[in-house]
Design a protein around this motif. Structure first.
Motif, PDB file in Angstrom:
ATOM      1  N   TYR A  61       7.966  -3.067  15.984  1.00 35.63           N
ATOM      2  CA  TYR A  61       9.189  -3.827  15.754  1.00 35.63           C
ATOM      3  C   TYR A  61      10.384  -3.132  16.401  1.00 35.63           C
ATOM      4  O   TYR A  61      11.208  -3.770  17.060  1.00 35.63           O
ATOM      5  N   LEU A  62      10.481  -1.828  16.222  1.00 32.65           N
ATOM      6  CA  LEU A  62      11.597  -1.082  16.817  1.00 32.65           C
ATOM      7  C   LEU A  62      11.624  -1.236  18.332  1.00 32.65           C
ATOM      8  O   LEU A  62      12.691  -1.311  18.940  1.00 32.65           O
ATOM      9  N   LYS A  63      10.454  -1.289  18.946  1.00 38.78           N
ATOM     10  CA  LYS A  63      10.370  -1.431  20.406  1.00 38.78           C
ATOM     11  C   LYS A  63      10.961  -2.753  20.882  1.00 38.78           C
ATOM     12  O   LYS A  63      11.393  -2.862  22.026  1.00 38.78           O
ATOM     13  N   THR A  64      11.019  -3.766  20.024  1.00 36.90           N
ATOM     14  CA  THR A  64      11.535  -5.077  20.430  1.00 36.90           C
ATOM     15  C   THR A  64      13.052  -5.160  20.359  1.00 36.90           C
ATOM     16  O   THR A  64      13.640  -6.092  20.903  1.00 36.90           O
ATOM     17  N   LEU A  65      13.689  -4.221  19.695  1.00 35.60           N
ATOM     18  CA  LEU A  65      15.141  -4.271  19.520  1.00 35.60           C
ATOM     19  C   LEU A  65      15.848  -3.762  20.770  1.00 35.60           C
ATOM     20  O   LEU A  65      15.524  -2.690  21.276  1.00 35.60           O
ATOM     21  N   PRO A  66      16.827  -4.520  21.277  1.00 31.45           N
ATOM     22  CA  PRO A  66      17.484  -4.135  22.537  1.00 31.45           C
ATOM     23  C   PRO A  66      18.355  -2.888  22.427  1.00 31.45           C
ATOM     24  O   PRO A  66      18.628  -2.229  23.425  1.00 31.45           O
ATOM     25  N   PHE A  67      18.792  -2.541  21.241  1.00 27.15           N
ATOM     26  CA  PHE A  67      19.686  -1.392  21.073  1.00 27.15           C
ATOM     27  C   PHE A  67      18.952  -0.117  20.670  1.00 27.15           C
ATOM     28  O   PHE A  67      19.583   0.897  20.401  1.00 27.15           O
ATOM     29  N   VAL A  68      17.624  -0.152  20.669  1.00 23.98           N
ATOM     30  CA  VAL A  68      16.827   1.007  20.288  1.00 23.98           C
ATOM     31  C   VAL A  68      16.176   1.609  21.526  1.00 23.98           C
ATOM     32  O   VAL A  68      15.569   0.897  22.320  1.00 23.98           O
ATOM     33  N   GLN A  69      16.336   2.905  21.696  1.00 23.77           N
ATOM     34  CA  GLN A  69      15.660   3.631  22.760  1.00 23.77           C
ATOM     35  C   GLN A  69      14.654   4.566  22.118  1.00 23.77           C
ATOM     36  O   GLN A  69      15.015   5.354  21.231  1.00 23.77           O
ATOM     37  N   LEU A  70      13.421   4.477  22.556  1.00 22.17           N
ATOM     38  CA  LEU A  70      12.372   5.316  21.986  1.00 22.17           C
ATOM     39  C   LEU A  70      11.967   6.381  22.989  1.00 22.17           C
ATOM     40  O   LEU A  70      11.749   6.088  24.162  1.00 22.17           O
ATOM     41  N   GLU A  71      11.894   7.600  22.515  1.00 22.69           N
ATOM     42  CA  GLU A  71      11.457   8.708  23.347  1.00 22.69           C
ATOM     43  C   GLU A  71      10.211   9.299  22.729  1.00 22.69           C
ATOM     44  O   GLU A  71      10.231   9.733  21.579  1.00 22.69           O
ATOM     45  N   GLU A  72       9.153   9.305  23.473  1.00 28.63           N
ATOM     46  CA  GLU A  72       7.913   9.905  23.003  1.00 28.63           C
ATOM     47  C   GLU A  72       7.621  11.130  23.851  1.00 28.63           C
ATOM     48  O   GLU A  72       7.826  11.110  25.064  1.00 28.63           O
ATOM     49  N   PRO A  73       7.160  12.194  23.215  1.00 26.05           N
ATOM     50  CA  PRO A  73       6.796  13.374  24.006  1.00 26.05           C
ATOM     51  C   PRO A  73       5.615  13.051  24.915  1.00 26.05           C
ATOM     52  O   PRO A  73       4.728  12.271  24.559  1.00 26.05           O
ATOM     53  N   ARG A  74       5.645  13.637  26.093  1.00 29.15           N
ATOM     54  CA  ARG A  74       4.548  13.404  27.031  1.00 29.15           C
ATOM     55  C   ARG A  74       3.279  14.110  26.594  1.00 29.15           C
ATOM     56  O   ARG A  74       2.185  13.661  26.877  1.00 29.15           O
ATOM     57  N   TYR A  75       3.450  15.230  25.922  1.00 27.69           N
ATOM     58  CA  TYR A  75       2.315  16.056  25.534  1.00 27.69           C
ATOM     59  C   TYR A  75       2.445  16.451  24.070  1.00 27.69           C
ATOM     60  O   TYR A  75       3.479  16.232  23.443  1.00 27.69           O
ATOM     61  N   ILE A  76       1.436  17.101  23.539  1.00 26.62           N
ATOM     62  CA  ILE A  76       1.534  17.610  22.181  1.00 26.62           C
ATOM     63  C   ILE A  76       2.506  18.792  22.159  1.00 26.62           C
ATOM     64  O   ILE A  76       2.849  19.352  23.203  1.00 26.62           O
ATOM     65  N   LYS A  77       2.951  19.173  20.962  1.00 27.13           N
ATOM     66  CA  LYS A  77       3.996  20.194  20.832  1.00 27.13           C
ATOM     67  C   LYS A  77       3.632  21.516  21.513  1.00 27.13           C
ATOM     68  O   LYS A  77       4.479  22.134  22.157  1.00 27.13           O
ATOM     69  N   ASP A  78       2.398  21.968  21.369  1.00 31.35           N
ATOM     70  CA  ASP A  78       2.008  23.246  21.968  1.00 31.35           C
ATOM     71  C   ASP A  78       2.100  23.192  23.493  1.00 31.35           C
ATOM     72  O   ASP A  78       2.520  24.160  24.136  1.00 31.35           O
ATOM     73  N   THR A  79       1.716  22.065  24.068  1.00 34.49           N
ATOM     74  CA  THR A  79       1.787  21.919  25.521  1.00 34.49           C
ATOM     75  C   THR A  79       3.236  21.878  25.975  1.00 34.49           C
ATOM     76  O   THR A  79       3.601  22.493  26.980  1.00 34.49           O
ATOM     77  N   GLU A  80       4.086  21.141  25.249  1.00 31.55           N
ATOM     78  CA  GLU A  80       5.515  21.092  25.582  1.00 31.55           C
ATOM     79  C   GLU A  80       6.116  22.498  25.534  1.00 31.55           C
ATOM     80  O   GLU A  80       6.898  22.874  26.402  1.00 31.55           O
ATOM     81  N   LYS A  81       5.748  23.274  24.519  1.00 32.78           N
ATOM     82  CA  LYS A  81       6.261  24.640  24.383  1.00 32.78           C
ATOM     83  C   LYS A  81       5.815  25.495  25.565  1.00 32.78           C
ATOM     84  O   LYS A  81       6.610  26.259  26.125  1.00 32.78           O
ATOM     85  N   ALA A  82       4.561  25.367  25.966  1.00 36.14           N
ATOM     86  CA  ALA A  82       4.044  26.145  27.092  1.00 36.14           C
ATOM     87  C   ALA A  82       4.760  25.777  28.383  1.00 36.14           C
ATOM     88  O   ALA A  82       5.082  26.651  29.192  1.00 36.14           O
ATOM     89  N   ILE A  83       5.032  24.501  28.578  1.00 36.26           N
ATOM     90  CA  ILE A  83       5.746  24.058  29.785  1.00 36.26           C
ATOM     91  C   ILE A  83       7.145  24.661  29.815  1.00 36.26           C
ATOM     92  O   ILE A  83       7.609  25.142  30.852  1.00 36.26           O
ATOM     93  N   LYS A  84       7.842  24.647  28.664  1.00 38.71           N
ATOM     94  CA  LYS A  84       9.184  25.240  28.599  1.00 38.71           C
ATOM     95  C   LYS A  84       9.143  26.732  28.913  1.00 38.71           C
ATOM     96  O   LYS A  84      10.002  27.253  29.624  1.00 38.71           O
ATOM     97  N   GLU A  85       8.126  27.439  28.380  1.00 35.95           N
ATOM     98  CA  GLU A  85       8.012  28.873  28.635  1.00 35.95           C
ATOM     99  C   GLU A  85       7.802  29.155  30.121  1.00 35.95           C
ATOM    100  O   GLU A  85       8.370  30.110  30.659  1.00 35.95           O
TER     101      GLU A  85
END
Length: 64
Positions: free
Chosen positions: A20-44
């Motif tokens: 439902y949230l995806k259908t609302l024009p004023f809502v922007q959804l951001e999903e991580p590309r990877y799981i948290k551990d992978t995101e942390k490793a990329i940042k490091e």
């Protein structure tokens, strides 16, 4: 104004709400590309917070 909402999409109700949230024009959804551990490793890596090792040392650490 921004609001952060975390949705655990494991339940059917949460999935419906998320869709439902995806259908609302004023809502922007951001999903991580990877799981948290992978995101942390990329940042490091980007911040050069890594250590250099040889393949032999890596295997030794892995199997010990």
């Amino acid at each position: 104004m921004e609001i952060t909402i975390r949705i655990d999409k494991r339940s059917k109700q949460a999935k419906v709400f998320y869709e439902y949230l995806k259908t609302l024009p004023f809502v922007q959804l951001e999903e991580p590309r990877y799981i948290k551990d992978t995101e942390k490793a990329i940042k490091e890596v980007k911040l050069r917070k890594t250590t250099k090792t040889t393949l032999e040392d890596f295997r030794e650490d892995l199997y010990s």
